[in-house]
Write a protein that holds these residues in place. Sequence first.
Motif, PDB file in Angstrom:
ATOM      1  N   ALA A 177     -19.094 -14.768   5.293  1.00 24.81           N
ATOM      2  CA  ALA A 177     -17.584 -14.662   5.271  1.00 24.81           C
ATOM      3  C   ALA A 177     -17.022 -15.926   5.389  1.00 24.81           C
ATOM      4  O   ALA A 177     -17.175 -16.629   6.562  1.00 24.81           O
ATOM      5  N   GLU A 178     -16.035 -16.588   4.678  1.00 23.81           N
ATOM      6  CA  GLU A 178     -15.257 -17.674   4.776  1.00 23.81           C
ATOM      7  C   GLU A 178     -13.865 -17.184   5.229  1.00 23.81           C
ATOM      8  O   GLU A 178     -12.994 -18.014   5.561  1.00 23.81           O
ATOM      9  N   ALA A 179     -13.125 -15.998   5.021  1.00 21.77           N
ATOM     10  CA  ALA A 179     -11.991 -15.661   5.049  1.00 21.77           C
ATOM     11  C   ALA A 179     -12.150 -14.132   4.877  1.00 21.77           C
ATOM     12  O   ALA A 179     -13.294 -13.475   4.393  1.00 21.77           O
ATOM     13  N   PHE A 180     -10.990 -13.467   5.384  1.00 16.62           N
ATOM     14  CA  PHE A 180     -10.613 -11.983   5.023  1.00 16.62           C
ATOM     15  C   PHE A 180      -9.418 -11.869   3.849  1.00 16.62           C
ATOM     16  O   PHE A 180      -8.339 -12.515   3.743  1.00 16.62           O
ATOM     17  N   ALA A 181      -9.916 -11.149   2.928  1.00 16.80           N
ATOM     18  CA  ALA A 181      -8.626 -10.721   2.133  1.00 16.80           C
ATOM     19  C   ALA A 181      -7.870  -9.587   2.683  1.00 16.80           C
ATOM     20  O   ALA A 181      -8.678  -8.810   3.093  1.00 16.80           O
ATOM     21  N   VAL A 182      -6.668  -9.684   2.693  1.00 15.53           N
ATOM     22  CA  VAL A 182      -5.869  -8.732   3.150  1.00 15.53           C
ATOM     23  C   VAL A 182      -5.038  -8.023   2.132  1.00 15.53           C
ATOM     24  O   VAL A 182      -4.303  -8.615   1.395  1.00 15.53           O
ATOM     25  N   ILE A 183      -5.478  -6.785   1.780  1.00 14.66           N
ATOM     26  CA  ILE A 183      -4.924  -6.180   0.599  1.00 14.66           C
ATOM     27  C   ILE A 183      -4.103  -5.004   1.082  1.00 14.66           C
ATOM     28  O   ILE A 183      -4.362  -3.938   1.645  1.00 14.66           O
ATOM     29  N   PRO A 184      -2.793  -5.055   0.850  1.00 16.61           N
ATOM     30  CA  PRO A 184      -1.783  -4.034   1.253  1.00 16.61           C
ATOM     31  C   PRO A 184      -2.389  -2.635   0.905  1.00 16.61           C
ATOM     32  O   PRO A 184      -2.923  -2.252  -0.110  1.00 16.61           O
ATOM     33  N   ALA A 185      -1.732  -1.631   1.553  1.00 15.44           N
ATOM     34  CA  ALA A 185      -2.254  -0.409   1.392  1.00 15.44           C
ATOM     35  C   ALA A 185      -1.635   0.324   0.263  1.00 15.44           C
ATOM     36  O   ALA A 185      -2.336   1.318  -0.266  1.00 15.44           O
ATOM     37  N   ASP A 186      -0.713  -0.159  -0.634  1.00 13.50           N
ATOM     38  CA  ASP A 186      -0.322   0.291  -1.700  1.00 13.50           C
ATOM     39  C   ASP A 186      -1.077  -0.100  -2.850  1.00 13.50           C
ATOM     40  O   ASP A 186      -0.513   0.366  -4.138  1.00 13.50           O
ATOM     41  N   VAL A 187      -1.850  -1.038  -2.870  1.00 18.86           N
ATOM     42  CA  VAL A 187      -2.673  -1.489  -3.774  1.00 18.86           C
ATOM     43  C   VAL A 187      -3.950  -0.457  -4.253  1.00 18.86           C
ATOM     44  O   VAL A 187      -4.792  -0.325  -3.132  1.00 18.86           O
ATOM     45  N   GLU A 188      -4.083   0.045  -5.148  1.00 17.99           N
ATOM     46  CA  GLU A 188      -5.142   1.001  -5.491  1.00 17.99           C
ATOM     47  C   GLU A 188      -6.341   0.278  -5.904  1.00 17.99           C
ATOM     48  O   GLU A 188      -7.478   0.882  -5.639  1.00 17.99           O
ATOM     49  N   ARG A 189      -6.545  -0.879  -6.509  1.00 20.16           N
ATOM     50  CA  ARG A 189      -7.589  -1.699  -6.953  1.00 20.16           C
ATOM     51  C   ARG A 189      -7.352  -2.868  -7.187  1.00 20.16           C
ATOM     52  O   ARG A 189      -6.069  -3.243  -7.864  1.00 20.16           O
ATOM     53  N   VAL A 190      -8.224  -3.733  -6.798  1.00 19.00           N
ATOM     54  CA  VAL A 190      -7.962  -5.214  -7.199  1.00 19.00           C
ATOM     55  C   VAL A 190      -8.949  -5.781  -8.402  1.00 19.00           C
ATOM     56  O   VAL A 190     -10.055  -5.215  -8.372  1.00 19.00           O
ATOM     57  N   GLU A 191      -8.246  -6.158  -9.192  1.00 16.30           N
ATOM     58  CA  GLU A 191      -8.760  -6.517 -10.611  1.00 16.30           C
ATOM     59  C   GLU A 191      -8.965  -8.034 -10.709  1.00 16.30           C
ATOM     60  O   GLU A 191      -8.417  -8.859 -10.048  1.00 16.30           O
ATOM     61  N   GLU A 192     -10.096  -8.536 -11.152  1.00 17.45           N
ATOM     62  CA  GLU A 192     -10.301  -9.961 -11.435  1.00 17.45           C
ATOM     63  C   GLU A 192      -9.185 -10.531 -12.259  1.00 17.45           C
ATOM     64  O   GLU A 192      -8.676 -10.144 -12.904  1.00 17.45           O
ATOM     65  N   GLY A 193      -8.885 -11.777 -11.175  1.00 14.07           N
ATOM     66  CA  GLY A 193      -7.561 -12.386 -11.696  1.00 14.07           C
ATOM     67  C   GLY A 193      -6.501 -11.984 -10.947  1.00 14.07           C
ATOM     68  O   GLY A 193      -5.325 -13.073 -10.876  1.00 14.07           O
ATOM     69  N   ASP A 194      -6.302 -11.036 -10.141  1.00 12.47           N
ATOM     70  CA  ASP A 194      -5.298 -10.620  -9.441  1.00 12.47           C
ATOM     71  C   ASP A 194      -5.083 -11.636  -8.281  1.00 12.47           C
ATOM     72  O   ASP A 194      -6.167 -12.084  -7.603  1.00 12.47           O
ATOM     73  N   HIS A 195      -4.083 -11.954  -7.822  1.00 12.25           N
ATOM     74  CA  HIS A 195      -3.906 -12.772  -6.648  1.00 12.25           C
ATOM     75  C   HIS A 195      -3.705 -12.059  -5.325  1.00 12.25           C
ATOM     76  O   HIS A 195      -2.847 -11.005  -5.097  1.00 12.25           O
ATOM     77  N   VAL A 196      -4.598 -12.669  -4.584  1.00 10.96           N
ATOM     78  CA  VAL A 196      -4.614 -11.799  -3.165  1.00 10.96           C
ATOM     79  C   VAL A 196      -4.439 -12.615  -1.992  1.00 10.96           C
ATOM     80  O   VAL A 196      -4.682 -13.793  -2.174  1.00 10.96           O
ATOM     81  N   THR A 197      -3.760 -11.962  -0.904  1.00 11.59           N
ATOM     82  CA  THR A 197      -3.652 -12.855   0.428  1.00 11.59           C
ATOM     83  C   THR A 197      -4.910 -12.989   1.194  1.00 11.59           C
ATOM     84  O   THR A 197      -5.868 -11.991   1.175  1.00 11.59           O
ATOM     85  N   VAL A 198      -5.228 -14.242   1.430  1.00  9.04           N
ATOM     86  CA  VAL A 198      -6.529 -14.303   2.143  1.00  9.04           C
ATOM     87  C   VAL A 198      -6.211 -15.066   3.544  1.00  9.04           C
ATOM     88  O   VAL A 198      -5.301 -15.956   3.464  1.00  9.04           O
ATOM     89  N   MET A 199      -6.741 -14.690   4.537  1.00  5.62           N
ATOM     90  CA  MET A 199      -6.875 -15.286   5.794  1.00  5.62           C
ATOM     91  C   MET A 199      -7.857 -15.880   6.276  1.00  5.62           C
ATOM     92  O   MET A 199      -8.993 -15.524   6.184  1.00  5.62           O
ATOM     93  N   MET A 200      -7.719 -17.273   6.190  1.00  3.75           N
ATOM     94  CA  MET A 200      -8.835 -18.241   6.371  1.00  3.75           C
ATOM     95  C   MET A 200      -9.298 -18.122   7.761  1.00  3.75           C
ATOM     96  O   MET A 200      -8.574 -18.002   8.684  1.00  3.75           O
ATOM     97  N   LEU A 201     -10.617 -18.262   8.063  1.00  6.21           N
ATOM     98  CA  LEU A 201     -11.477 -17.982   9.403  1.00  6.21           C
ATOM     99  C   LEU A 201     -11.711 -19.363   9.955  1.00  6.21           C
ATOM    100  O   LEU A 201     -12.049 -19.377  11.045  1.00  6.21           O
ATOM    101  N   SER A 202     -11.215 -20.382   9.271  1.00  6.85           N
ATOM    102  CA  SER A 202     -11.367 -21.822   9.881  1.00  6.85           C
ATOM    103  C   SER A 202     -10.323 -22.820   9.439  1.00  6.85           C
ATOM    104  O   SER A 202      -9.759 -22.493   8.375  1.00  6.85           O
TER     105      SER A 202
END
Length: 399
Positions: free
Chosen positions: A374-399
């Motif tokens: 892992a290089e990061a954690f994707a943080v997906i809100p509770a109201d998102v039912e599924r992440v589709e390819e191409g969707d923009h997601v929030t990413v918390m970088m680990l370094s």
Amino acid sequence: MIDVEAHRERILSATPTLPSESVSLHDALGRALAAPVATRWPVPLFDNSAMDGYAVRAQDAVAGASLRVVADIPAGSDADPPLAPGESARIMTGAPVPSDADAIVPLEATDLGTQVREHAPERVTVLAAPTPGAHVRRRGGDAPEGTEVVAPGADLDARALSTIASAGYDRVEAHRPARVAILSTGSELIAPSATPRRGQIPESNSVLLSAAVREAGAHVPSVLTIPDDPDALRAALGTIDADVLILSGGASVGAFDVVKAVLSADGIRFDSVAMQPGKPQGFGTRADGALVFCLPGNPVSVAVSFEMFVRPALRRLAGFSVIDRRRLTLPARQSWTTPPGRTQVLPVVIDGGGVRPSAAGGSGSHLVASLARAEAFAVIPADVERVEEGDHVTVMMLS
């Protein structure tokens, strides 16, 4: 269940900032600055040369002009030789520029070039005329006297410490780092190098947490592994003197979850947080003021819980103005499922400017091998039912 932000805010509202102390710059690395640092004098202290070359009066130093060399000024010299029309002084980088000079002709812009000479020549010919002010670092050009150069809450890294030294200080007021005790609980835990019997597993949470705590700028005075025994846990808790206690395991609703059983009686509150992984969470304050974090036992849950809740609190305790990891918005490189009604915190790798899960098996809290990738954690809100390819997601970088 409570949501992630509610649990985080409850933690941070109970988190004070630790006192500050005066420390030498050599001992301040990794701490947070407690008081602003302003320059004691202008930076630079005096007009000085940015190049090895010749200090000249720009009006004299036309192309082809032959100038008499009347002085030699090394770095550290306090000389201020007068320059009459048609005269120059050989000067080294960082040396003070003579009051009569207003430009520097670099060595390579003269007929003598960059050949090393022990003594200054009698004359030098200018090949390229300088403009007034060329290659002169002006007094106070970086920061006038009294300028704040490092603000409270700043991370005292190598660059900040260098700036503070340049401002005229060898000591700094910095917050004390937190002292963190780590307790891994579970009768199934054995040393990583031991050979497990059926039902036993290598103890890795204390390794993860110890490293993560140190990376966050805190100290780890004690690390303990404790079986699922209430008396053993109480005895261990009674020996600990720390600002923060982090316990992993035994925080859920199982019959043998002794952490919850013991610490609930001491006023520690346990909640189900709407997060995957890391649903069972405990937090509170001991009678001695120490913050107590009770995390799940699965390694990915521990890693996620630390980043979402513990690390920001450690940074707040230590006085840092920035307590959160850097976050980016990146496209998903593949589709994945999300848990209904819960914030998903998923280990991911960066792939061609986007992200994909670091584990092929999904987002299970037991998928410990995914942490190393892992290089990061994707943080997906509770109201998102599924992440589709191409969707923009929030990413918390680990370094």
